[in-house]
Design an enzyme around this catalytic site. Structure first.
Site, PDB file in Angstrom:
ATOM      1  N   LYS A  73       8.534  -5.958   6.479  1.00 54.17           N
ATOM      2  CA  LYS A  73       9.574  -5.864   5.437  1.00 54.17           C
ATOM      3  C   LYS A  73       9.699  -4.428   4.924  1.00 54.17           C
ATOM      4  CE  LYS A  73       7.809  -8.979   2.594  1.00 54.17           C
ATOM      5  NZ  LYS A  73       6.623  -9.520   3.310  1.00 54.17           N
ATOM      6  N   ARG A 108       9.638 -14.866  -3.972  1.00 54.86           N
ATOM      7  CA  ARG A 108       8.504 -15.418  -3.235  1.00 54.86           C
ATOM      8  C   ARG A 108       8.274 -16.882  -3.581  1.00 54.86           C
ATOM      9  NH1 ARG A 108       5.718 -10.244  -2.253  1.00 54.86           N
ATOM     10  NH2 ARG A 108       3.969 -10.552  -0.858  1.00 54.86           N
ATOM     11  N   ARG A 120      -3.136  -1.956   9.381  1.00 56.72           N
ATOM     12  CA  ARG A 120      -2.650  -1.274   8.174  1.00 56.72           C
ATOM     13  C   ARG A 120      -3.811  -0.997   7.219  1.00 56.72           C
ATOM     14  NH1 ARG A 120       2.082  -4.117   4.802  1.00 56.72           N
ATOM     15  NH2 ARG A 120       0.415  -5.141   3.645  1.00 56.72           N
ATOM     16  N   ARG A 171      -5.073  -0.367   1.562  1.00 59.26           N
ATOM     17  CA  ARG A 171      -4.618  -1.207   0.443  1.00 59.26           C
ATOM     18  C   ARG A 171      -5.711  -2.195   0.070  1.00 59.26           C
ATOM     19  NH1 ARG A 171       1.380  -3.806   0.772  1.00 59.26           N
ATOM     20  NH2 ARG A 171       0.256  -5.644   0.081  1.00 59.26           N
ATOM     21  N   ARG A 219      -3.306 -14.532   1.358  1.00 60.95           N
ATOM     22  CA  ARG A 219      -1.886 -14.155   1.245  1.00 60.95           C
ATOM     23  C   ARG A 219      -1.030 -14.968   2.216  1.00 60.95           C
ATOM     24  NH1 ARG A 219      -2.643  -8.195   2.323  1.00 60.95           N
ATOM     25  NH2 ARG A 219      -0.395  -7.965   2.196  1.00 60.95           N
TER      26      ARG A 219
END
Ligand code: AMP
Length: 187
Positions: free
Chosen positions: A14, A87, A126, A132, A143
């Site tokens: 996204k 969401r 990532r 992160r 998640r």
């Protein structure tokens, strides 16, 4: 004026695809994840409240993100790309109301489809690059579960309105961008 939602599981691409859509149509990019991470980085009262929720990979409450989106729409004149919002179905219903309040309507929702194995692979990659706090295996699983339980039904909400545009999210970044822009040009 285009008002677009980019939708998909964590790791679907996204954020990456948002950059290209925003540039192409001159839109304002609103990422609720980025706004929430800024609150944490700035150590605001809100940031302190939401840190443990985000670190655990759970969704923060609807009121918090809805207030952010309300402000962002009120400040915008160009048209918007909503990234990471809505969401939940409740957030999707609220978005329709907020847009109507400002005399706008959602153009469509772009849904990036990526298989679960590939999502996990991308998120772990990532994690190595961006560091992160919520990109570790346990949190990623939470998640993805939050996505399956609470966020996936949002796709049906837009399908029923005839606003769902499904895009194959596998392949080269440029090829995926082209698929998206081709569809958005028609809307
Ligand atoms: P993202 O950057 O979109 O992956 O979001 C990172 C985290 O921010 C999520 O795991 C949630 O904890 C929180 N978050 C972002 N957007 C929302 C939203 N629309 N509703 C609830 N929580 C959100």
């Amino acid at each position: 004026m285009k008002n677009i939602v980019i939708f998909g599981a964590p790791g679907a691409g996204k954020g990456t695809q948002s950059d290209c859509i925003v540039e192409h149509f001159g839109l304002t990019h609103v990422s609720t994840g980025d706004l929430l991470r800024k609150e944490i980085a700035d150590q605001t009262e809100l940031g302190k409240r939401i840190k443990s929720i985000m670190d655990a990979g759970q969704l923060v409450s609807d009121d918090i993100v809805v207030e952010m989106i309300d402000k962002a729409i009120a400040n915008d004149t160009k048209g918007m790309l909503f990234d990471g919002f809505p969401r939940t179905v409740a957030q999707a219903e609220t978005l329709d109301k907020l847009l109507a309040k400002h005399g706008r309507e959602l153009t469509c929702m772009v849904q990036l489809e990526v298989p679960k194995d590939e999502l996990m692979h991308r998120l772990l990659e990532r994690a190595k690059i961006q560091g992160r706090a919520d990109d570790n295996e346990a949190t990623i699983n939470n998640r993805l579960q939050e996505y399956n339980n609470k966020t996936k039904p949002v796709a049906d909400y837009y399908a029923k309105q005839g606003k769902q545009v499904v895009i194959d999210g596998l392949g080269k970044i440029e090829d995926i961008s082209k698929r998206i822009l081709d569809q958005l040009e028609k809307r």
